[in-house]
Write a protein that holds these residues in place. Sequence first.
Motif, mmCIF file in Angstrom:
data_model
loop_
_atom_site.group_PDB
_atom_site.id
_atom_site.type_symbol
_atom_site.label_atom_id
_atom_site.label_comp_id
_atom_site.label_asym_id
_atom_site.label_seq_id
_atom_site.Cartn_x
_atom_site.Cartn_y
_atom_site.Cartn_z
ATOM 1 N N SER A 94 41.869 30.122 49.514
ATOM 2 C CA SER A 94 42.531 29.763 48.253
ATOM 3 C C SER A 94 43.125 30.982 47.553
ATOM 4 O O SER A 94 43.916 30.850 46.622
ATOM 5 N N ALA A 95 42.726 32.194 47.987
ATOM 6 C CA ALA A 95 43.145 33.397 47.261
ATOM 7 C C ALA A 95 44.485 33.953 47.738
ATOM 8 O O ALA A 95 45.112 34.758 47.056
ATOM 9 N N VAL A 96 44.920 33.530 48.927
ATOM 10 C CA VAL A 96 46.189 34.052 49.447
ATOM 11 C C VAL A 96 47.328 33.486 48.604
ATOM 12 O O VAL A 96 47.493 32.277 48.491
ATOM 13 N N SER A 97 48.073 34.399 47.953
ATOM 14 C CA SER A 97 49.132 33.918 47.054
ATOM 15 C C SER A 97 50.270 34.931 46.994
ATOM 16 O O SER A 97 50.189 36.013 47.579
ATOM 17 N N GLU A 98 51.295 34.559 46.284
ATOM 18 C CA GLU A 98 52.485 35.410 46.164
ATOM 19 C C GLU A 98 52.196 36.650 45.321
ATOM 20 O O GLU A 98 52.653 37.742 45.610
ATOM 21 N N GLN A 99 51.465 36.439 44.237
ATOM 22 C CA GLN A 99 51.179 37.549 43.321
ATOM 23 C C GLN A 99 49.734 38.020 43.482
ATOM 24 O O GLN A 99 48.848 37.224 43.793
ATOM 25 N N GLY A 100 49.536 39.296 43.233
ATOM 26 C CA GLY A 100 48.185 39.821 43.373
ATOM 27 C C GLY A 100 47.929 40.978 42.429
ATOM 28 O O GLY A 100 48.612 41.153 41.404
ATOM 29 N N ILE A 101 46.969 41.802 42.813
ATOM 30 C CA ILE A 101 46.505 42.898 41.960
ATOM 31 C C ILE A 101 47.631 43.902 41.661
ATOM 32 O O ILE A 101 47.671 44.495 40.579
ATOM 33 N N LEU A 143 49.587 42.689 38.785
ATOM 34 C CA LEU A 143 48.750 42.816 37.585
ATOM 35 C C LEU A 143 48.767 44.250 37.060
ATOM 36 O O LEU A 143 48.910 44.488 35.853
ATOM 37 N N LEU A 144 48.662 45.214 37.967
ATOM 38 C CA LEU A 144 48.574 46.620 37.544
ATOM 39 C C LEU A 144 49.880 47.118 36.919
ATOM 40 O O LEU A 144 49.861 47.951 36.013
ATOM 41 N N VAL A 145 51.006 46.616 37.399
ATOM 42 C CA VAL A 145 52.277 47.062 36.796
ATOM 43 C C VAL A 145 52.676 46.175 35.614
ATOM 44 O O VAL A 145 53.724 46.381 35.004
ATOM 45 N N GLY A 146 51.861 45.176 35.318
ATOM 46 C CA GLY A 146 52.075 44.391 34.109
ATOM 47 C C GLY A 146 53.063 43.250 34.248
ATOM 48 O O GLY A 146 53.548 42.726 33.238
ATOM 49 N N SER A 147 53.337 42.819 35.482
ATOM 50 C CA SER A 147 54.288 41.719 35.616
ATOM 51 C C SER A 147 53.606 40.350 35.696
ATOM 52 O O SER A 147 54.257 39.337 35.896
ATOM 53 N N CYS A 148 52.285 40.338 35.557
ATOM 54 C CA CYS A 148 51.573 39.055 35.439
ATOM 55 C C CYS A 148 50.244 39.313 34.724
ATOM 56 O O CYS A 148 49.902 40.469 34.448
ATOM 57 N N THR A 149 49.523 38.243 34.439
ATOM 58 C CA THR A 149 48.233 38.402 33.757
ATOM 59 C C THR A 149 47.100 38.116 34.732
ATOM 60 O O THR A 149 47.326 37.553 35.807
ATOM 61 N N ILE A 150 45.876 38.439 34.304
ATOM 62 C CA ILE A 150 44.716 38.152 35.152
ATOM 63 C C ILE A 150 44.635 36.662 35.462
ATOM 64 O O ILE A 150 44.380 36.256 36.595
ATOM 65 N N ASN A 151 44.864 35.841 34.443
ATOM 66 C CA ASN A 151 44.766 34.393 34.658
ATOM 67 C C ASN A 151 45.773 33.882 35.684
ATOM 68 O O ASN A 151 45.548 32.850 36.315
ATOM 69 N N ASP A 152 46.882 34.607 35.839
ATOM 70 C CA ASP A 152 47.885 34.188 36.836
ATOM 71 C C ASP A 152 47.378 34.382 38.264
ATOM 72 O O ASP A 152 47.796 33.674 39.174
ATOM 73 N N ILE A 153 46.498 35.357 38.457
ATOM 74 C CA ILE A 153 46.143 35.676 39.853
ATOM 75 C C ILE A 153 44.679 35.437 40.212
ATOM 76 O O ILE A 153 44.359 35.341 41.394
ATOM 77 N N ILE A 205 37.809 36.169 42.717
ATOM 78 C CA ILE A 205 38.479 37.308 43.361
ATOM 79 C C ILE A 205 39.831 37.568 42.710
ATOM 80 O O ILE A 205 40.540 36.643 42.323
ATOM 81 N N LEU A 206 40.136 38.859 42.561
ATOM 82 C CA LEU A 206 41.492 39.279 42.224
ATOM 83 C C LEU A 206 42.126 39.694 43.552
ATOM 84 O O LEU A 206 41.765 40.730 44.121
ATOM 85 N N PRO A 207 43.046 38.880 44.076
ATOM 86 C CA PRO A 207 43.520 39.096 45.448
ATOM 87 C C PRO A 207 44.551 40.212 45.561
ATOM 88 O O PRO A 207 45.128 40.657 44.574
ATOM 89 N N SER A 208 44.745 40.632 46.791
ATOM 90 C CA SER A 208 45.766 41.634 47.093
ATOM 91 C C SER A 208 46.887 40.963 47.887
ATOM 92 O O SER A 208 46.689 39.887 48.457
ATOM 93 N N THR A 209 48.033 41.585 47.879
ATOM 94 C CA THR A 209 49.107 41.142 48.781
ATOM 95 C C THR A 209 49.607 42.375 49.526
ATOM 96 O O THR A 209 49.313 43.512 49.141
ATOM 97 N N GLU A 210 50.397 42.149 50.554
ATOM 98 C CA GLU A 210 50.891 43.298 51.333
ATOM 99 C C GLU A 210 51.892 44.136 50.532
ATOM 100 O O GLU A 210 52.232 45.241 50.948
#
Lengths: 97, 254
Positions: free
Chosen positions: B51-58, B61-71, B80-85
């Motif tokens: 369920s954690a694999v998604s378009e947006q990740g950590i 979040l770190l560069v501020g283009s989404c919020t924690i609740n988004d990911i 889990i706060l997921p990572s992406t490639e």
Amino acid sequence: MAKSKLSINDIQKALLANTKYIKESDRIKKPIEEKEEPKAIVNNQVNIDQITLKKFKILAPFLGESVDDLVNKALNHFLRLKSLQLDQAIQKLTEED
Amino acid sequence: MANIISIINNKGGTGKTTTVLNLGAALAKKKKRVLLVDLDSQGNLTSTFDSAVSEQGIGELLVGSCTINDIIKSNSYISILPSTEKLLDFEFQLNNEPGREYMLKEQLEKISDDFDFILIDCPPSLGTLSVNSLVAANSFIVPMQAENFAFIGLDRIMLITEKVKKRMNPNLELGGILFVKLTPRTKFSQAVISNLSNNNNFEDKLFNTYIRQDIALMESGAFKQNIFEYSPRSRGSQDYMDLAKEILKRYGQK
């Protein structure tokens, strides 16, 4: 240096040679001296790995004995077995001769 | 406030992801609220949670283009706060940000009260992301094999954590050194352990628990399961539960 001749101290020194923080820490205690193989009766002079020691610590109260006594009994049992095997091996060798 | 623990070693293949996954699961089984943070662009930790694999990740979040609740993704027992490639690209972006070392800390502070433990899976390097994890954490755990390169890796981590402690996070402490895939009978293992246990900086930092070689640990990841789901009676399962108990004791929790 032949691989089989390496002692733990040799390896310890080699490991430290590649480090900075760990090596330069002047709080490092003297490396453990390797003990010679025990030649006579041994009283708690063996190095027991922590998991085994933990199990002995759990078992000892159930048997109503101290951990030291339990370790000594186990060691004594093991040595008697080895002694028996040694006797058998000597007997076999004598018979072959 | 959560105990934020960075699981770090700049050498690859030392069991960081396996430790975050299974220690997290063990703590969750002990009824602790656990958040895992995947800071590795390989996303191996993330991939074990379907369920954690998604378009947006950590990275976003770190560069501020989404919020924690988004990911943030949660299942019945763990979050889990997921990572992406794309995370590596964001690491480059972060390098131009003032105060770049504090970006993760800023985010985790917002949710710290919601968890008992936050475990951060670090990348196998000591770059901006790893430094972020050390700045955000209260402590760090170094999983390592008892071998030469891991010993050198530990030395480098200690050098960098000393700097982080001095300049950015005075509360940072070495939580412990965890031996993985350990074969305690070999001279080499004994030499590594002796070098550390005879050094005042480390003598009380070696976990009594060590993780034994266990094929089930390797297999479980392939089946997107933690060790308790995949093989609850395995050595790996027993070892990680023992580790969780030891950590709860060390961190003053029951």
